[in-house]
Design an enzyme around this catalytic site. Sequence first.
Site, PDB file in Angstrom:
ATOM      1  N   TYR A  91      -2.132  -7.540  16.725  1.00  0.00           N
ATOM      2  CA  TYR A  91      -2.395  -6.747  15.519  1.00  0.00           C
ATOM      3  C   TYR A  91      -3.648  -5.885  15.700  1.00  0.00           C
ATOM      4  O   TYR A  91      -3.621  -4.667  15.500  1.00  0.00           O
ATOM      5  CB  TYR A  91      -2.573  -7.685  14.309  1.00  0.00           C
ATOM      6  CG  TYR A  91      -2.734  -6.942  13.004  1.00  0.00           C
ATOM      7  CD1 TYR A  91      -1.636  -6.504  12.286  1.00  0.00           C
ATOM      8  CD2 TYR A  91      -4.011  -6.657  12.492  1.00  0.00           C
ATOM      9  CE1 TYR A  91      -1.782  -5.806  11.090  1.00  0.00           C
ATOM     10  CE2 TYR A  91      -4.168  -5.967  11.296  1.00  0.00           C
ATOM     11  CZ  TYR A  91      -3.047  -5.544  10.596  1.00  0.00           C
ATOM     12  OH  TYR A  91      -3.206  -4.844   9.416  1.00  0.00           O
ATOM     13  N   LYS A 118      -3.852  -1.702  16.068  1.00  0.00           N
ATOM     14  CA  LYS A 118      -4.604  -0.876  15.116  1.00  0.00           C
ATOM     15  C   LYS A 118      -5.755  -0.142  15.806  1.00  0.00           C
ATOM     16  O   LYS A 118      -6.085   0.986  15.462  1.00  0.00           O
ATOM     17  CB  LYS A 118      -5.137  -1.752  13.968  1.00  0.00           C
ATOM     18  CG  LYS A 118      -4.053  -2.374  13.104  1.00  0.00           C
ATOM     19  CD  LYS A 118      -3.218  -1.325  12.389  1.00  0.00           C
ATOM     20  CE  LYS A 118      -2.230  -1.932  11.417  1.00  0.00           C
ATOM     21  NZ  LYS A 118      -1.432  -0.914  10.716  1.00  0.00           N
ATOM     22  N   ILE A 162       0.833  -1.205   0.000  1.00  0.00           N
ATOM     23  CA  ILE A 162       0.000   0.000   0.000  1.00  0.00           C
ATOM     24  C   ILE A 162       0.872   1.262   0.000  1.00  0.00           C
ATOM     25  O   ILE A 162       0.595   2.219  -0.725  1.00  0.00           O
ATOM     26  CB  ILE A 162      -0.945  -0.025   1.231  1.00  0.00           C
ATOM     27  CG1 ILE A 162      -1.945  -1.185   1.103  1.00  0.00           C
ATOM     28  CG2 ILE A 162      -1.665   1.306   1.397  1.00  0.00           C
ATOM     29  CD1 ILE A 162      -2.755  -1.474   2.372  1.00  0.00           C
TER      30      ILE A 162
END
Length: 255
Positions: free
Chosen positions: A151, A155, A13
């Site tokens: 994870y 986030k 990305i």
Amino acid sequence: MSKFAITGGARGIGLALRDLLISEGHDVLTIDLSEGDVSADLSNSIGRKKAIDAIKKWAPEGLKGYIPCAGLPPVATPIEKIPSVNFFSAIETVESLQALLSMDAGSALLVASNSAPMLPHDHPFVVGCLAGDEEKSIAQIKSIGDGHIAYVGSKRALAMWMRRNVVYYAKLGIRLNAIAPGITQTDLTKQVYDDPKLGQAMKDFEKSVPSGGAATPDKIASAMNFMLGESARFIYGAVFFVDGGSDAMLRPEHF
Ligand code: NAD
């Protein structure tokens, strides 16, 4: 033409965003483990300082955008690297670049995930991250020993940190926002697909995406480009889901 700095800009990305910004005539500095314009390991304080110093040297007149995009998947080892890269490196670098972003009425765009509000997390771990206590957060996540929890919690903390800091940053003339990508065809996703425990669930999830499958990195990058640009100049504190409809499908009552 403006200056943008992207961590994790050598792959996936981050690379797609770099290419898009350059195609529009902007200057971009990428920071990555070894293939960026600047090589730095953001999991530790030496690498973070190296990245910050390099960005300050490259853009002494100010930054239009900073995108801490570097990230590790839930299957990364050792587990403590997940919060160190996905949360602590992002926050430490954003905080250190306030003056540069302020100079050019810039914005920082954090890279969260649509999984953050969707999946279970560990509250003490998220609280530790938000308190800025890297050592304590690492001890907590090591005691749990689950990469997915690391994870998702990292986030989640990232999006919460952004929301909590919008007002302060706005007063400095800086817009803070986050993007929450859904499943995207990158090396990170491939590492999860290859994992014997998480791989099948991830493949099944991809099949469920309402738009018909995983995004390509350019689809995420084009939304990021919008969030960083003049068209988004009144957008502050948004967590922008770019996930082919998965969040709306799974959490229809939330907005
Ligand atoms: P990717 O693996 O293609 O790219 C991640 C980049 O981060 C790589 O270039 C890698 O070298 C760099 N990086 C990793 N550890 C680093 C470190 N210690 N220091 C410096 N650089 C480091 O992954 P991607 O999918 O493009 O991920 C980009 C961001 O998007 C990540 O923050 C990820 O969590 C997030 N995201 C990805 C998805 C997805 O499905 N791919 C979904 C939601 C969010």
